[in-house]
Design a protein around this motif. Structure first.
Motif, PDB file in Angstrom:
ATOM      1  N   LEU A 369       0.783  -1.095   0.034  1.00  0.00           N
ATOM      2  CA  LEU A 369      -0.219  -0.053  -0.111  1.00  0.00           C
ATOM      3  C   LEU A 369       0.954   1.264  -0.070  1.00  0.00           C
ATOM      4  N   ASP A 370       1.846   1.348   0.889  1.00  0.00           N
ATOM      5  CA  ASP A 370       2.822   2.408   0.835  1.00  0.00           C
ATOM      6  C   ASP A 370       3.090   2.750  -0.587  1.00  0.00           C
ATOM      7  N   PHE A 371       3.842   1.427  -1.156  1.00  0.00           N
ATOM      8  CA  PHE A 371       4.417   1.647  -2.398  1.00  0.00           C
ATOM      9  C   PHE A 371       3.520   2.082  -3.505  1.00  0.00           C
ATOM     10  N   ALA A 372       2.300   1.765  -3.590  1.00  0.00           N
ATOM     11  CA  ALA A 372       1.228   2.409  -4.339  1.00  0.00           C
ATOM     12  C   ALA A 372       1.180   3.649  -4.028  1.00  0.00           C
ATOM     13  N   GLU A 373       0.929   4.102  -2.796  1.00  0.00           N
ATOM     14  CA  GLU A 373       0.888   5.520  -2.622  1.00  0.00           C
ATOM     15  C   GLU A 373       1.942   6.376  -3.170  1.00  0.00           C
ATOM     16  N   ILE A 374       3.482   5.942  -2.748  1.00  0.00           N
ATOM     17  CA  ILE A 374       4.346   6.878  -3.203  1.00  0.00           C
ATOM     18  C   ILE A 374       4.792   6.909  -4.665  1.00  0.00           C
ATOM     19  N   THR A 375       4.089   5.790  -5.155  1.00  0.00           N
ATOM     20  CA  THR A 375       4.504   5.834  -6.876  1.00  0.00           C
ATOM     21  C   THR A 375       3.416   6.247  -7.494  1.00  0.00           C
ATOM     22  N   ALA A 376       2.130   6.350  -7.021  1.00  0.00           N
ATOM     23  CA  ALA A 376       0.998   6.852  -7.960  1.00  0.00           C
ATOM     24  C   ALA A 376       0.113   7.579  -7.211  1.00  0.00           C
ATOM     25  N   THR A 377      -0.586   7.057  -6.071  1.00  0.00           N
ATOM     26  CA  THR A 377      -1.536   7.833  -5.191  1.00  0.00           C
ATOM     27  C   THR A 377      -1.395   9.292  -4.990  1.00  0.00           C
ATOM     28  N   ARG A 378      -0.092   9.539  -4.265  1.00  0.00           N
ATOM     29  CA  ARG A 378      -0.117  10.842  -3.778  1.00  0.00           C
ATOM     30  C   ARG A 378       0.247  11.855  -4.789  1.00  0.00           C
ATOM     31  N   ALA A 379       0.839  11.258  -5.891  1.00  0.00           N
ATOM     32  CA  ALA A 379       1.149  12.335  -7.305  1.00  0.00           C
ATOM     33  C   ALA A 379      -0.246  12.622  -7.989  1.00  0.00           C
ATOM     34  N   ALA A 380      -1.257  11.630  -7.806  1.00  0.00           N
ATOM     35  CA  ALA A 380      -2.576  11.971  -8.426  1.00  0.00           C
ATOM     36  C   ALA A 380      -3.351  12.785  -7.450  1.00  0.00           C
ATOM     37  N   ARG A 381      -3.197  12.837  -6.154  1.00  0.00           N
ATOM     38  CA  ARG A 381      -3.888  13.874  -5.076  1.00  0.00           C
ATOM     39  C   ARG A 381      -3.134  15.128  -5.550  1.00  0.00           C
ATOM     40  N   LEU A 382      -1.933  15.241  -5.244  1.00  0.00           N
ATOM     41  CA  LEU A 382      -1.192  16.475  -5.416  1.00  0.00           C
ATOM     42  C   LEU A 382      -1.149  17.255  -6.671  1.00  0.00           C
ATOM     43  N   PHE A 383      -1.652  16.555  -7.848  1.00  0.00           N
ATOM     44  CA  PHE A 383      -1.558  17.238  -9.084  1.00  0.00           C
ATOM     45  C   PHE A 383      -2.971  16.989  -9.576  1.00  0.00           C
ATOM     46  N   GLY A 384      -3.938  16.959  -9.007  1.00  0.00           N
ATOM     47  CA  GLY A 384      -5.405  16.898  -9.437  1.00  0.00           C
ATOM     48  C   GLY A 384      -5.845  15.853 -10.343  1.00  0.00           C
ATOM     49  N   LEU A 385      -5.337  14.609 -10.282  1.00  0.00           N
ATOM     50  CA  LEU A 385      -5.585  13.496 -11.119  1.00  0.00           C
ATOM     51  C   LEU A 385      -6.675  12.717 -10.311  1.00  0.00           C
ATOM     52  N   TYR A 386      -6.667  12.776  -8.950  1.00  0.00           N
ATOM     53  CA  TYR A 386      -7.352  11.805  -8.197  1.00  0.00           C
ATOM     54  C   TYR A 386      -8.872  12.022  -8.383  1.00  0.00           C
ATOM     55  N   PRO A 387      -9.736  11.026  -8.257  1.00  0.00           N
ATOM     56  CA  PRO A 387      -9.300   9.625  -8.410  1.00  0.00           C
ATOM     57  C   PRO A 387      -9.495   8.971  -9.350  1.00  0.00           C
ATOM     58  N   ARG A 388      -9.575   9.761 -10.560  1.00  0.00           N
ATOM     59  CA  ARG A 388      -9.514   9.302 -12.015  1.00  0.00           C
ATOM     60  C   ARG A 388      -7.985   8.244 -12.117  1.00  0.00           C
ATOM     61  N   LYS A 389      -7.127   8.924 -11.689  1.00  0.00           N
ATOM     62  CA  LYS A 389      -5.895   8.087 -11.867  1.00  0.00           C
ATOM     63  C   LYS A 389      -5.342   7.680 -10.408  1.00  0.00           C
ATOM     64  N   GLY A 390      -4.295   6.817 -10.389  1.00  0.00           N
ATOM     65  CA  GLY A 390      -3.660   6.693  -9.022  1.00  0.00           C
ATOM     66  C   GLY A 390      -4.209   5.795  -7.974  1.00  0.00           C
ATOM     67  N   VAL A 391      -5.383   5.097  -8.379  1.00  0.00           N
ATOM     68  CA  VAL A 391      -6.008   4.233  -7.298  1.00  0.00           C
ATOM     69  C   VAL A 391      -6.768   3.163  -8.056  1.00  0.00           C
ATOM     70  N   ILE A 392      -6.754   2.179  -7.554  1.00  0.00           N
ATOM     71  CA  ILE A 392      -7.646   1.076  -7.868  1.00  0.00           C
ATOM     72  C   ILE A 392      -8.947   1.141  -7.353  1.00  0.00           C
ATOM     73  N   ALA A 393      -9.957   1.539  -7.927  1.00  0.00           N
ATOM     74  CA  ALA A 393     -11.355   1.967  -7.239  1.00  0.00           C
ATOM     75  C   ALA A 393     -12.349   1.890  -8.317  1.00  0.00           C
TER      76      ALA A 393
END
Ligand code: MN
Length: 478
Positions: A369-393
Motif C-alpha cells: 500500500l505504501d508503494f502504491a501511495e508513493i509511486t502513484a496515489t499521492r502524485a494523483a492527489r497532489l496534481f489533481g488527477l485523483y481519483p481518476r488516476k492513481g488508485v484501484i477503485a
C-alpha cells in the motif's frame, strides 16, 4: 453493478489487488476503460487476464520526467513522447507528467501549444503537463497562467538556480500568490545558485575539473538553504510547494520539520538519490558522466537519510526525473571536458518502479500500500488527477500494472525501451518486475511484448489540486 456475464470488456482475475484498504484477493471488472467492479468470482469478461500469483497495483504516475523538451544548454532530448511513454509503460507506469518549459523571453502559451503537438501523435499512455515558469511577466501571471490552469495544466515548476530559468525571491512570491489564487501546485527546484556558482569558480580556478567535482560544486548546504527558503516563502504567501528531487539529507530534515509544524509542504525524491552516489561519478574514465545530474547523487552515507525520508513519509512521491541525454553526447567533448560542460541528466523512466519495488517491497521495508501511495496515489492527489488516476477503485480509469514479485531481472540497457543509449543502473539485479501494463482497460504491455500504438495516449486535464483562495494572507492583516 451488473451481474450480466457480458458486462465486462476485461476481467483481471486471481491477483492480489492493492486498493486503498490494502492488498486482497479480488477480480477487477473493466468496462469502457473504467474499473466497473471489484470482487471475488466476477463473471467472465470478453477478455481475461490471469493474475494468479501476481500483484495488481495502480499504474505508476511519473510526475517528474522530461521528454522532447526544447533544447537547453546544448542538451537535446534522446526521447520524444513515443519512446519516452513506451519506456514508461513497459516499466509499469500509466501516466506521465513532463514539463512544458518556458525560458526568459518566451511566451508560455506558445510553448504549451507546441508541447501538445509534440505529445498528441506519439504518446502511448496518458499525460498531463507541468508548466515551467522561467519568466513570470505580467502577461504570464495575469493572462497566460490563469487560462492554462483553467484548461487543466494546474501545476507550475520554478527554479532557484540555472541562468535563463532562475527566479529571485520576489518573483517566487509572485508565482506563489498566483498559485494560491488559482489553486495550483508549485514545484520548486531548490538549490542555492550563488553557492553553486561560487564553488564552481573556485574549483575551476584550482584546476579541479574532473567529473567527480560536479558533486562538490553542488553542496548539501545549498540544498538545505534553498529548501528552507522555498518553505519560508511558501509560508509567507500561504501557498503550498512541492520540493522537487530531494537529494540531500539536510533538505529532508527541513521538510520533516516543516511538516511537523503543520505547514503544507510536499516533496519527492528519485532513484538516483537512493541507488547512485558520488562514488559513481568518481571514475578513471568518462563513465562517471552517466551519473551527472542536478542535484547530483550525494555521498554514499547520504542515501540512508533519503531512505528514511521515503520510509517515514516525509517524501511524498517517488519520481524518475528521467532526463534523456545520450552518453555519446555527454562525452562528446573528450576526456579533458570539465565537469561544467557535461550535459546534465540521467534516464530512468522504466527502471523507477522496479528499483524501488525490489529494494523496498521485496526487501521487506515497505508495504504494498505504501508503494502504491508513493509511486502513484499521492502524485494523483497532489496534481489533481485523483481519483481518476492513481488508485484501484470503482469508477477510476483501469490503469494497472501487474507485477511478478518473484521475477529476477538484471537491468541492462538492451532490455529497456527508451531511446537513450545507456542506463546508470547497468548490471543491477532486481527482484520484482511489472509483467503486464493496462492503460484505460487496454493491455499495452504483456510478457515482453508491446501491444500499443503511438498516439493512443490522451492529454488528461488536471483538476485544481488546491482550493482557490481569495482571502488576504495573514501578513497583510493589520
Ligand atoms: Mn527535472
Amino acid at each position: 453493478m451488473s451481474a450480466d456475464s457480458t458486462a465486462f470488456d476485461l476481467v483481471i482475475r486471481g491477483g492480489t489487488v492493492v486498493t486503498p484498504q490494502g492488498p486482497s484477493q479480488l477480480d477487477i471488472g473493466v468496462r469502457d476503460g473504467v474499473i466497473a467492479a471489484l470482487g471475488a468470482g466476477l463473471p467472465k469478461g470478453q477478455s481475461e487476464v490471469d493474475a494468479t500469483g501476481h500483484i495488481v497495483l495502480p499504474g505508476g504516475i511519473d510526475s517528474h520526467c522530461h521528454m522532447d523538451q526544447q533544447p537547453w544548454e546544448g542538451r537535446s532530448s534522446a526521447d520524444d513522447f513515443r519512446t519516452g511513454t513506451l519506456s514508461a509503460m513497459c516499466g509499469g507506469t500509466t501516466t506521465v507528467i513532463p514539463f512544458a518549459m518556458q525560458m526568459r523571453g518566451q511566451s508560455l502559451r506558445a510553448i504549451v501549444d507546441d508541447y501538445y503537438e509534440r505529445a498528441r501523435p506519439k504518446a502511448h499512455i496518458d499525460y498531463s503537463f507541468h508548466l515551467v515558469v522561467g519568466d513570470p511577466t505580467p502577461e504570464v501571471l495575469s493572462r497566460e497562467l490563469p487560462a492554462l490552469i483553467a484548461e487543466g495544466c494546474t501545476s507550475i515548476k520554478i527554479y532557484l538556480t540555472y541562468d535563463g530559468l532562475k527566479l529571485d525571491d520576489y518573483e517566487v512570491l509572485q508565482v506563489l500568490d498566483l498559485a494560491r489564487r488559482e489553486g495550483a501546485m508549485v514545484m520548486v527546484h531548490a538549490e542555492n545558485d550563488g553557492c553553486i556558482r561560487w564553488l564552481t569558480e573556485r574549483l575551476l580556478a584550482e584546476r579541479k575539473t574532473k567529473i567527480k567535482y560536479h558533486v562538490a560544486s553542488h553542496p548539501d548546504i545549498g540544498d538545505r538553504e534553498a529548501t528552507y527558503r522555498a518553505i519560508s516563502l511558501s509560508e509567507l504567501a500561504e501557498a503550498p510547494v512541492l520540493v522537487a528531487h530531494v537529494a540531500a539529507g539536510a533538505a529532508v530534515d527541513e521538510i520533516r520539520r516543516a511538516k511537523a509544524r503543520g505547514v503544507p509542504i510536499y516533496a519527492e525524491t528519485c532513484p538516483q538519490y537512493l541507488f547512485l552516489s558520488a562514488d559513481d561519478l568518481d571514475t578513471h574514465d568518462m563513465s562517471g558522466a552517466k551519473c551527472v545530474c542536478t542535484p547530483p547523487p550525494k555521498h554514499k552515507d547520504n542515501q540512508q537519510h533519503i531512505w528514511r525520508g521515503v520510509l517515514d513519509g516525509t517524501l511524498d512521491c517517488f519520481t524518475s526525473d528521467h532526463s534523456p541525454i545520450n552518453y555519446v553526447d555527454k562525452i562528446a567533448g573528450g576526456p579533458d571536458t570539465p565537469f561544467t560542460k557535461i550535459p546534465l541528466g540521467v534516464p530512468g523512466i522504466e527502471t523507477r518502479l522496479p528499483l524501488l519495488f525490489s529494494a523496498a517491497v521485496s526487501g521487506g521495508r515497505m508495504t504494498l500500500l505504501d508503494f502504491a501511495e508513493i509511486t502513484a496515489t499521492r502524485a494523483a492527489r497532489l496534481f489533481g488527477l485523483y481519483p481518476r488516476k492513481g488508485v484501484i477503485a470503482v469508477g477510476s480509469d483501469a490503469d494497472l500494472a501487474i507485477w511478478d514479485p518473484e521475477k529476477r531481472v538484471t537491468i541492462t540497457n538492451t532490455i529497456l525501451h527508451h531511446a537513450t543509449d545507456y542506463t546508470p543502473y547497468e548490471g543491477m539485479e532486481v527482484q520484482g518486475w511489472p509483467v503486464t501494463t493496462i492503460s484505460r482497460g487496454e493491455v499495452v504491455w504483456a510478457n515482453g511484448a508491446v501491444s500499443s500504438n503511438a498516439g493512443r495516449g490522451k492529454f488528461i486535464a488536471c483538476e485544481r489540486p488546491l482550493q482557490r483562495m481569495t482571502t488576504p494572507i495573514a501578513a497583510l492583516k493589520g
